[in-house]
Design an enzyme around this catalytic site. Structure first.
Site, PDB file in Angstrom:
ATOM      1  N   MET A  21       0.834  -1.197   0.000  1.00  0.00           N
ATOM      2  CA  MET A  21       0.000   0.000   0.000  1.00  0.00           C
ATOM      3  C   MET A  21       0.875   1.256   0.000  1.00  0.00           C
ATOM      4  O   MET A  21       0.396   2.357   0.296  1.00  0.00           O
ATOM      5  CB  MET A  21      -0.947   0.002   1.200  1.00  0.00           C
ATOM      6  CG  MET A  21      -1.882  -1.212   1.191  1.00  0.00           C
ATOM      7  SD  MET A  21      -3.434  -0.932   2.031  1.00  0.00           S
ATOM      8  CE  MET A  21      -2.874  -0.618   3.681  1.00  0.00           C
ATOM      9  N   LEU A  24       6.700   3.269   1.521  1.00  0.00           N
ATOM     10  CA  LEU A  24       7.605   2.120   1.668  1.00  0.00           C
ATOM     11  C   LEU A  24       8.659   2.333   2.754  1.00  0.00           C
ATOM     12  O   LEU A  24       9.137   3.446   2.961  1.00  0.00           O
ATOM     13  CB  LEU A  24       8.291   1.846   0.329  1.00  0.00           C
ATOM     14  CG  LEU A  24       7.327   1.561  -0.830  1.00  0.00           C
ATOM     15  CD1 LEU A  24       8.112   1.344  -2.122  1.00  0.00           C
ATOM     16  CD2 LEU A  24       6.443   0.347  -0.533  1.00  0.00           C
ATOM     17  N   HIS A  25       8.996   1.232   3.418  1.00  0.00           N
ATOM     18  CA  HIS A  25      10.057   1.231   4.424  1.00  0.00           C
ATOM     19  C   HIS A  25      10.913  -0.017   4.227  1.00  0.00           C
ATOM     20  O   HIS A  25      10.651  -0.816   3.311  1.00  0.00           O
ATOM     21  CB  HIS A  25       9.454   1.317   5.832  1.00  0.00           C
ATOM     22  CG  HIS A  25       8.382   0.307   6.105  1.00  0.00           C
ATOM     23  ND1 HIS A  25       8.628  -1.048   6.148  1.00  0.00           N
ATOM     24  CD2 HIS A  25       7.047   0.441   6.321  1.00  0.00           C
ATOM     25  CE1 HIS A  25       7.512  -1.696   6.407  1.00  0.00           C
ATOM     26  NE2 HIS A  25       6.519  -0.811   6.501  1.00  0.00           N
ATOM     27  N   GLY A  27      11.004  -2.765   5.672  1.00  0.00           N
ATOM     28  CA  GLY A  27      10.263  -4.034   5.702  1.00  0.00           C
ATOM     29  C   GLY A  27       9.801  -4.408   4.304  1.00  0.00           C
ATOM     30  O   GLY A  27       9.997  -5.543   3.841  1.00  0.00           O
ATOM     31  N   HIS A  28       9.202  -3.433   3.604  1.00  0.00           N
ATOM     32  CA  HIS A  28       8.774  -3.679   2.220  1.00  0.00           C
ATOM     33  C   HIS A  28       9.993  -4.044   1.350  1.00  0.00           C
ATOM     34  O   HIS A  28       9.932  -4.980   0.551  1.00  0.00           O
ATOM     35  CB  HIS A  28       8.140  -2.417   1.619  1.00  0.00           C
ATOM     36  CG  HIS A  28       6.886  -1.957   2.289  1.00  0.00           C
ATOM     37  ND1 HIS A  28       6.784  -0.737   2.905  1.00  0.00           N
ATOM     38  CD2 HIS A  28       5.658  -2.546   2.399  1.00  0.00           C
ATOM     39  CE1 HIS A  28       5.550  -0.584   3.375  1.00  0.00           C
ATOM     40  NE2 HIS A  28       4.845  -1.662   3.085  1.00  0.00           N
ATOM     41  N   LYS A 140       5.092 -10.091   9.400  1.00  0.00           N
ATOM     42  CA  LYS A 140       4.568  -9.118  10.363  1.00  0.00           C
ATOM     43  C   LYS A 140       3.039  -9.165  10.358  1.00  0.00           C
ATOM     44  O   LYS A 140       2.403  -9.030  11.394  1.00  0.00           O
ATOM     45  CB  LYS A 140       5.058  -7.728   9.987  1.00  0.00           C
ATOM     46  CG  LYS A 140       4.803  -6.711  11.065  1.00  0.00           C
ATOM     47  CD  LYS A 140       4.369  -5.432  10.471  1.00  0.00           C
ATOM     48  CE  LYS A 140       3.371  -4.773  11.330  1.00  0.00           C
ATOM     49  NZ  LYS A 140       2.638  -3.766  10.606  1.00  0.00           N
ATOM     50  N   ARG A 178       2.192   2.833   9.365  1.00  0.00           N
ATOM     51  CA  ARG A 178       1.393   3.531  10.387  1.00  0.00           C
ATOM     52  C   ARG A 178       2.240   4.097  11.526  1.00  0.00           C
ATOM     53  O   ARG A 178       1.734   4.908  12.303  1.00  0.00           O
ATOM     54  CB  ARG A 178       0.300   2.607  10.949  1.00  0.00           C
ATOM     55  CG  ARG A 178      -0.823   2.340   9.963  1.00  0.00           C
ATOM     56  CD  ARG A 178      -2.016   1.665  10.626  1.00  0.00           C
ATOM     57  NE  ARG A 178      -3.159   1.627   9.742  1.00  0.00           N
ATOM     58  CZ  ARG A 178      -3.491   0.588   8.962  1.00  0.00           C
ATOM     59  NH1 ARG A 178      -2.755  -0.500   8.968  1.00  0.00           N
ATOM     60  NH2 ARG A 178      -4.556   0.642   8.181  1.00  0.00           N
TER      61      ARG A 178
HETATM   62  P1  AMP Z   1       1.439  -2.882   3.472  1.00  0.00           P
HETATM   63  O1  AMP Z   1       1.992  -1.843   2.567  1.00  0.00           O
HETATM   64  O2  AMP Z   1       1.429  -2.492   4.919  1.00  0.00           O
HETATM   65  O3  AMP Z   1       0.155  -3.478   2.984  1.00  0.00           O
HETATM   66  O4  AMP Z   1       2.488  -4.090   3.442  1.00  0.00           O
HETATM   67  C1  AMP Z   1       2.889  -4.674   2.234  1.00  0.00           C
HETATM   68  C2  AMP Z   1       3.677  -5.926   2.537  1.00  0.00           C
HETATM   69  O5  AMP Z   1       4.801  -5.596   3.358  1.00  0.00           O
HETATM   70  C3  AMP Z   1       2.866  -6.945   3.327  1.00  0.00           C
HETATM   71  O6  AMP Z   1       3.181  -8.251   2.839  1.00  0.00           O
HETATM   72  C4  AMP Z   1       3.357  -6.759   4.731  1.00  0.00           C
HETATM   73  O7  AMP Z   1       3.233  -7.919   5.527  1.00  0.00           O
HETATM   74  C5  AMP Z   1       4.811  -6.429   4.502  1.00  0.00           C
HETATM   75  N1  AMP Z   1       5.399  -5.715   5.643  1.00  0.00           N
HETATM   76  C6  AMP Z   1       4.893  -4.627   6.280  1.00  0.00           C
HETATM   77  N2  AMP Z   1       5.687  -4.284   7.322  1.00  0.00           N
HETATM   78  C7  AMP Z   1       6.712  -5.185   7.342  1.00  0.00           C
HETATM   79  C8  AMP Z   1       7.868  -5.377   8.186  1.00  0.00           C
HETATM   80  N3  AMP Z   1       8.129  -4.564   9.209  1.00  0.00           N
HETATM   81  N4  AMP Z   1       8.691  -6.396   7.905  1.00  0.00           N
HETATM   82  C9  AMP Z   1       8.436  -7.237   6.866  1.00  0.00           C
HETATM   83  N5  AMP Z   1       7.382  -7.109   6.031  1.00  0.00           N
HETATM   84  C10 AMP Z   1       6.530  -6.111   6.271  1.00  0.00           C
END
Ligand code: AMP
Length: 276
Positions: A21, A24-25, A27-28, A140, A178
Site C-alpha cells: 500500500m 515504503l520502508h 520491511g517492504h 509481520k 502507520r
Molecule cells: P502494506 O503496505 O502495509 O500493505 O504491506 C505490504 C507488505 O509488506 C505486506 O506483505 C506486509 O506484511 C509487509 N510488511 C509490512 N511491514 C513489514 C515489516 N516490518 N517487515 C516485513 N514485512 C513487512
C-alpha cells in the site's frame, strides 16, 4: 500489465511480485530483495485498497508518498511498479469478493470484519493482473499471510507464496507505514508490543506453559504504558489461529494494541523449552 506479463512469460521469464500500500520502508524493501532473488523480474504494486478498510478506519488518512516510493523502487531496480487507480480496480458495479470461512474469525478479523475479505479480494485480482510465479508477503502480518496461503490453496492459484521475516527498528518496534502517525511521546508506548512478546518468550523458555498466566503478564505490561488500549493479545495455534490454554508445542503469540488512535500489530512464534 497483463500484456507485459504474458510477453515475459512467453519469453520464459519468471515474475516475482510484492503487493504493497506504499509509504515504503525497509520491511517492504526486504520482501522486494527476496522477490529479486527468486525470480528474474520484480513487479511491485502500490494500491491503498479501500475494500480492506472499515467505516471509521484510516483509509483517507493512510500515509501516501508516491514520488518518494518510486525513487526507492528505481534504486532497488523493480522492473514494473503497478499503481492502478481505484476505479480501475473496483469499477462501478463491482460485486465479486473472496471471503474465507474460518481464518478471519480470529485475531484482527474480530475487530476488522471486512479486512480479510478486502485483502483476499484485492490480492486475487492483483494475481490475475500481474500473473506472478512467486509472491512475497511479510510475516509481520501473520494472519494476512495465512489467509493468502489458504486462498492460493483453495482457489488453485499457480503461485508460490513466500513469507519474509519482520523488519524492525533498532529498538525492536516492527516497521509499519502507520508508525508515521506516532507522536514522539507515543513512540515509547509503542514498544509495549515487542517488549511483551519478549517477556512472554522468555517466560516460555523458562518453562511457563499456562497461556492464561502469560497473557495476564503481557496485558499488564502493555496497560502500564501511556495511551495504550488492547484490541487483543492471543496465544494460539499457528495454523488454525485458535487460542490454546497450554504452551505444549510451537504457538503463535499475536497482538494488536492501539497507541492513541494508531493501531499497531506484532507477533512471534514461541517454542517451549524441551523437557529433559
Ligand atoms: P502494506 O503496505 O502495509 O500493505 O504491506 C505490504 C507488505 O509488506 C505486506 O506483505 C506486509 O506484511 C509487509 N510488511 C509490512 N511491514 C513489514 C515489516 N516490518 N517487515 C516485513 N514485512 C513487512
Amino acid at each position: 500489465m497483463q500484456k507485459w506479463a504474458d510477453e515475459m512469460r512467453a519469453r520464459g521469464q519468471s515474475i516475482g511480485f510484492v503487493p504493497t500500500m506504499g509509504f515504503l520502508h525497509e520491511g517492504h524493501l526486504s520482501l522486494m530483495k527476496r522477490g529479486r532473488e527468486v525470480a528474474n523480474l520484480l513487479v511491485v504494486s502500490i494500491f491503498v485498497n479501500p475494500a480492506q478498510f472499515g467505516p471509521g478506519e484510516d483509509f483517507e488518512d493512510y500515509p501516501r508518498a508516491l514520488e518518494k516510493d518510486l525513487a526507492l523502487l528505481e534504486d532497488l531496480g523493480a522492473d514494473v511498479v503497478f499503481t492502478p487507480k481505484e476505479e480501475e480496480v473496483y469499477p462501478e458495479g463491482y460485486e465479486t469478493y473472496v471471503r474465507q470461512e474460518n481464518l478471519p474469525n480470529h485475531l484482527c478479523g474480530l475487530s476488522r470484519p471486512v479486512f480479510f475479505t478486502g485483502v483476499a479480494t484485492v490480492v486475487a485480482k492483483l494475481f490475475h493482473i500481474v500473473k506472478p510465479h512467486v509472491a512475497v508477503f511479510g510475516e509481520k502480518d501473520y494472519q494476512q499471510l495465512a489467509v493468502i496461503r489458504k486462498m492460493v490453496r483453495d482457489l488453485n492459484f499457480d503461485i508460490e507464496i513466500l513469507g519474509g521475516p519482520t523488519v524492525r527498528e533498532p529498538d525492536g518496534l516492527a516497521m509499519s507505514s502507520r508508525n508515521a502517525y506516532l507522536r514522539p511521546d507515543q513512540r515509547s508506548s509503542a514498544l509495549a508490543l515487542i517488549e511483551s512478546l519478549h517477556l512472554v518468550r522468555d517466560l516460555v523458555k523458562k518453562g511457563e506453559t499456562d497461556a492464561g498466566k502469560l497473557l495476564d503478564i503481557a496485558r499488564e505490561h502493555i496497560l502500564a504504558k501511556k495511551e495504550t488500549l488492547i484490541d487483543y493479545v492471543s496465544i494460539c495455534d499457528p495454523e488454525s489461529l485458535v487460542d490454546v490454554e497450554n504452551v505444549s508445542g510451537k504457538v503463535l503469540m499475536a497482538l494488536a494494541v492501539k497507541v492513541g488512535k494508531t493501531r499497531l500489530i506484532d507477533n512471534m512464534i514461541l517454542t517451549p523449552s524441551k523437557k529433559e
